[in-house]
Design a protein around this motif. Sequence first.
Motif, PDB file in Angstrom:
ATOM      1  N   ALA A  78     -20.897  30.175 -68.098  1.00 25.07           N
ATOM      2  CA  ALA A  78     -19.590  29.545 -68.289  1.00 25.07           C
ATOM      3  C   ALA A  78     -19.667  28.361 -69.244  1.00 25.07           C
ATOM      4  O   ALA A  78     -20.627  27.589 -69.224  1.00 25.07           O
ATOM      5  CB  ALA A  78     -19.029  29.103 -66.941  1.00 25.07           C
ATOM      6  N   THR A  79     -18.626  28.207 -70.055  1.00 22.41           N
ATOM      7  CA  THR A  79     -18.554  27.092 -70.999  1.00 22.41           C
ATOM      8  C   THR A  79     -17.361  26.177 -70.733  1.00 22.41           C
ATOM      9  O   THR A  79     -17.224  25.150 -71.388  1.00 22.41           O
ATOM     10  CB  THR A  79     -18.461  27.616 -72.445  1.00 22.41           C
ATOM     11  N   GLY A  80     -16.494  26.536 -69.807  1.00 22.27           N
ATOM     12  CA  GLY A  80     -15.280  25.777 -69.555  1.00 22.27           C
ATOM     13  C   GLY A  80     -15.510  24.474 -68.814  1.00 22.27           C
ATOM     14  O   GLY A  80     -16.523  24.296 -68.126  1.00 22.27           O
ATOM     15  N   GLU A  81     -14.544  23.587 -68.932  1.00 27.78           N
ATOM     16  CA  GLU A  81     -14.579  22.315 -68.215  1.00 27.78           C
ATOM     17  C   GLU A  81     -14.221  22.503 -66.745  1.00 27.78           C
ATOM     18  O   GLU A  81     -14.545  21.671 -65.900  1.00 27.78           O
ATOM     19  CB  GLU A  81     -13.596  21.343 -68.878  1.00 27.78           C
ATOM     20  N   TYR A  82     -13.545  23.614 -66.449  1.00 27.58           N
ATOM     21  CA  TYR A  82     -13.157  23.965 -65.084  1.00 27.58           C
ATOM     22  C   TYR A  82     -13.651  25.384 -64.814  1.00 27.58           C
ATOM     23  O   TYR A  82     -13.683  26.231 -65.718  1.00 27.58           O
ATOM     24  CB  TYR A  82     -11.643  23.912 -64.902  1.00 27.58           C
ATOM     25  N   ILE A  83     -14.021  25.640 -63.557  1.00 26.79           N
ATOM     26  CA  ILE A  83     -14.549  26.956 -63.191  1.00 26.79           C
ATOM     27  C   ILE A  83     -13.847  27.451 -61.930  1.00 26.79           C
ATOM     28  O   ILE A  83     -13.605  26.690 -60.992  1.00 26.79           O
ATOM     29  CB  ILE A  83     -16.075  26.905 -62.957  1.00 26.79           C
ATOM     30  N   SER A  84     -13.515  28.753 -61.938  1.00 33.54           N
ATOM     31  CA  SER A  84     -12.936  29.388 -60.760  1.00 33.54           C
ATOM     32  C   SER A  84     -13.610  30.729 -60.553  1.00 33.54           C
ATOM     33  O   SER A  84     -14.103  31.345 -61.507  1.00 33.54           O
ATOM     34  CB  SER A  84     -11.425  29.571 -60.936  1.00 33.54           C
ATOM     35  N   PHE A  85     -13.636  31.185 -59.307  1.00 35.71           N
ATOM     36  CA  PHE A  85     -14.300  32.441 -58.959  1.00 35.71           C
ATOM     37  C   PHE A  85     -13.271  33.405 -58.374  1.00 35.71           C
ATOM     38  O   PHE A  85     -12.304  32.993 -57.726  1.00 35.71           O
ATOM     39  CB  PHE A  85     -15.413  32.197 -57.948  1.00 35.71           C
ATOM     40  N   LEU A  86     -13.506  34.691 -58.616  1.00 34.35           N
ATOM     41  CA  LEU A  86     -12.595  35.715 -58.112  1.00 34.35           C
ATOM     42  C   LEU A  86     -13.403  36.945 -57.738  1.00 34.35           C
ATOM     43  O   LEU A  86     -14.207  37.439 -58.543  1.00 34.35           O
ATOM     44  CB  LEU A  86     -11.558  36.065 -59.184  1.00 34.35           C
ATOM     45  N   ASP A  87     -13.237  37.436 -56.515  1.00 30.66           N
ATOM     46  CA  ASP A  87     -13.917  38.661 -56.114  1.00 30.66           C
ATOM     47  C   ASP A  87     -13.282  39.855 -56.815  1.00 30.66           C
ATOM     48  O   ASP A  87     -12.089  39.854 -57.132  1.00 30.66           O
ATOM     49  CB  ASP A  87     -13.846  38.839 -54.596  1.00 30.66           C
ATOM     50  N   ALA A  88     -14.062  40.909 -57.000  1.00 29.69           N
ATOM     51  CA  ALA A  88     -13.650  42.024 -57.846  1.00 29.69           C
ATOM     52  C   ALA A  88     -12.557  42.897 -57.241  1.00 29.69           C
ATOM     53  O   ALA A  88     -12.078  43.823 -57.896  1.00 29.69           O
ATOM     54  CB  ALA A  88     -14.859  42.898 -58.187  1.00 29.69           C
ATOM     55  N   ASP A  89     -12.154  42.610 -56.004  1.00 28.01           N
ATOM     56  CA  ASP A  89     -11.065  43.392 -55.413  1.00 28.01           C
ATOM     57  C   ASP A  89      -9.871  42.522 -55.011  1.00 28.01           C
ATOM     58  O   ASP A  89      -8.913  43.025 -54.425  1.00 28.01           O
ATOM     59  CB  ASP A  89     -11.553  44.195 -54.207  1.00 28.01           C
ATOM     60  N   ASP A  90      -9.918  41.240 -55.331  1.00 24.11           N
ATOM     61  CA  ASP A  90      -8.796  40.353 -55.012  1.00 24.11           C
ATOM     62  C   ASP A  90      -7.889  40.170 -56.228  1.00 24.11           C
ATOM     63  O   ASP A  90      -8.245  40.540 -57.353  1.00 24.11           O
ATOM     64  CB  ASP A  90      -9.307  38.988 -54.530  1.00 24.11           C
ATOM     65  N   LEU A  91      -6.718  39.578 -55.995  1.00 21.87           N
ATOM     66  CA  LEU A  91      -5.755  39.363 -57.063  1.00 21.87           C
ATOM     67  C   LEU A  91      -5.245  37.935 -57.042  1.00 21.87           C
ATOM     68  O   LEU A  91      -5.264  37.270 -55.998  1.00 21.87           O
ATOM     69  CB  LEU A  91      -4.554  40.321 -56.902  1.00 21.87           C
ATOM     70  N   TRP A  92      -4.755  37.469 -58.188  1.00 23.35           N
ATOM     71  CA  TRP A  92      -4.077  36.177 -58.306  1.00 23.35           C
ATOM     72  C   TRP A  92      -2.636  36.394 -58.726  1.00 23.35           C
ATOM     73  O   TRP A  92      -2.334  37.329 -59.479  1.00 23.35           O
ATOM     74  CB  TRP A  92      -4.749  35.306 -59.361  1.00 23.35           C
TER      75      TRP A  92
END
Length: 330
Positions: A78-92
């Motif tokens: 990752a290169t971003g100033e902020y990081i978020s994680f998401l499981d491969a079967d979830d949605l936003w």
Amino acid sequence: MPLISVVIPAYNAEKTIKSTVESVLNQSFSDLELIVINDGSKDSTLDILSNIKDSRLKVFSHSNSGPQISRNRGIKEATGEYISFLDADDLWTPDKLESQFNALQANLEAAVAYSWTDWIDEGDRFLRRGTHISATGDVFAKLLLIDFVESGSNPLIRRHALEAVGSFDEALVGGQDWDMWLRLSAKFPFTVVSSPQILYRKYPNSNSWSNNVERQEIGFKRVIKKALSEAPDSVKRYQKDIISNRYKCLIVDALERPAGRKRALTTARFLWIALKNDPSLLRARVLAKVVLKTALVGVLSDRQAQALFNKLGNLSDVKALHGYLRLDPS
């Protein structure tokens, strides 16, 4: 460089990976990179990813190592100033990142922004709401009592905070997400977006990794012991409430597993531990329903049990037990 890095660990996710990736690429906040760690998938996950044409998507393939190692690999990329994680079967929801980013800009001391969670099934249909708790500032004690972040697919985190607390604990067999949020909350304030923006996919009556309640129990016990060892005395005195709350949640998870004698015995053990640590549960009206369902799953098939439960009401509804979770024992 992108402002936000999103990390998705993916293992044999061919059924959901396209919709999950699209829920990121279609965010109203577009200044992002999406890092997918292909964790040794043996299905068509990699082929599906290769057909998604978006310069923000980056795919890295490794041998199968598990989700926590994949998340740590994603952090390194990752290169971003902020990081978020998401499981491969979830949605936003489309406004998830924008809302959380704005929440952090409005509270510069906060290092973590989280949203509310709702549960969905395999067909994206609503199953139930999450805890929908809004806690801000120093949330360590409350988060130890109830994991209101609820999954690894939720928070947006300032990069410097992740660097301060270290990577996901690869030695844990369960509760790695909760452990990370606890370590962050011990050092940094949290802020909240009081809206359901994470759609956590649940597979009732399946034998998936996330439904392995015995493994969850082992992991959660280690997380609690680890967190309490460094907690102030004002938090340690709530140890019984912390344990009882966690086992109330494990009861709900256990009741959603396939029927059978083992399921009933596991649920009964969890119920005993919850009662031992919180005797007030004996006065709860939901207790009789939980005991009844525990007994029934030991003698009925899944189909028979579900038909009866539909008549009695959804006894595994998390709200039934969450009404007895102690967020503020004092």
